[in-house]
Scaffold this motif. Structure first.
Motif, short mmCIF file in Angstrom:
data_model
loop_
_atom_site.label_atom_id
_atom_site.label_comp_id
_atom_site.label_asym_id
_atom_site.label_seq_id
_atom_site.Cartn_x
_atom_site.Cartn_y
_atom_site.Cartn_z
N LEU A 38 17.70 39.90 -0.38
CA LEU A 38 18.44 38.88 0.36
C LEU A 38 19.85 38.56 -0.12
N ASN A 57 21.70 36.23 2.98
CA ASN A 57 21.35 36.41 4.38
C ASN A 57 20.37 35.34 4.81
N VAL A 58 20.85 34.39 5.60
CA VAL A 58 19.99 33.32 6.08
C VAL A 58 19.50 33.66 7.48
N THR A 59 20.42 33.78 8.42
CA THR A 59 20.06 34.09 9.81
C THR A 59 20.80 35.33 10.30
N THR A 60 21.23 36.15 9.38
CA THR A 60 22.04 37.33 9.67
C THR A 60 21.31 38.31 10.59
N ASN A 61 22.04 38.83 11.59
CA ASN A 61 21.50 39.90 12.44
C ASN A 61 21.53 41.18 11.61
N LEU A 62 20.38 41.73 11.33
CA LEU A 62 20.27 42.85 10.40
C LEU A 62 20.16 44.22 11.07
N SER A 82 16.39 38.82 5.57
CA SER A 82 17.00 37.50 5.75
C SER A 82 15.92 36.43 5.56
N ILE A 83 16.37 35.22 5.26
CA ILE A 83 15.43 34.11 5.15
C ILE A 83 14.69 33.93 6.47
N LYS A 84 15.42 33.96 7.56
CA LYS A 84 14.81 33.77 8.88
C LYS A 84 13.71 34.80 9.13
N ASP A 105 18.36 28.20 13.72
CA ASP A 105 19.30 28.80 12.76
C ASP A 105 20.10 27.75 12.01
N THR A 112 19.31 25.73 3.40
CA THR A 112 19.74 26.69 2.38
C THR A 112 20.98 26.17 1.65
#
Length: 148
Positions: A38, A57-62, A82-84, A105, A112
């Motif tokens: 993360l 990476n919390v809500t990052t589009n991966l 990501s956390i999400k 988000d 965070t």
């Protein structure tokens, strides 16, 4: 004045935040800096003053990250997360009375951010204060800096 201690402490801050706020068990990889999967940590040090950065990476589009080999670690399955994404995978989604599975988000980012500031302050024995800044104050600050 120990950079390795500083980096390990930054990692500890994130590991604790992930565990206490989201019930995510994160860890280090021996010999590498960061919290896998993360967080990437990068610092610059000049005259023992650190300029640090964390990419969490919390809500990052991966989607595009599947094409990246983190830190050029070949032959391992160290995909970026990501956390999400991890909160959605965790079966027990209740932490401190909050249903993490259904947070939006903005709420995930807020939790965070708040947790990181609090844990960072404790780890490095700092006091912090919040100050509300109005839009007028921001405009005035920007306007004054442009006219000087």
């Amino acid at each position: 004045m120990d950079l390795h201690w500083y980096l390990r402490t930054l990692e500890d801050v994130v590991i604790y935040v992930l565990s206490s706020s989201f019930s995510i068990q994160a860890s280090r990889l021996e010999g590498l800096t960061g919290v896998w999967k993360l967080v990437v940590i990068g610092i610059r040090v000049s005259h023992w003053i650190t300029y640090h950065g964390l990419a969490l990476n919390v809500t990052t589009n991966l989607c595009l990250f599947k094409w990246i080999v983190p830190c050029e670690i070949h032959g391992h399955s160290h995909q970026v997360g990501s956390i999400k994404g991890l909160v959605r995978e965790v079966k027990l989604c209740i932490n401190h009375g909050i249903d993490l599975h259904h947070l939006n988000d903005a709420s995930l980012i807020h939790i965070t951010h708040k947790s990181l500031i609090e844990e960072f302050s404790q780890a490095f024995q700092l006091k912090y204060y919040y100050k509300n800044i109005s839009a007028a104050m921001l405009y005035e600050r920007k306007h004054c800096s442009l006219t000087k």
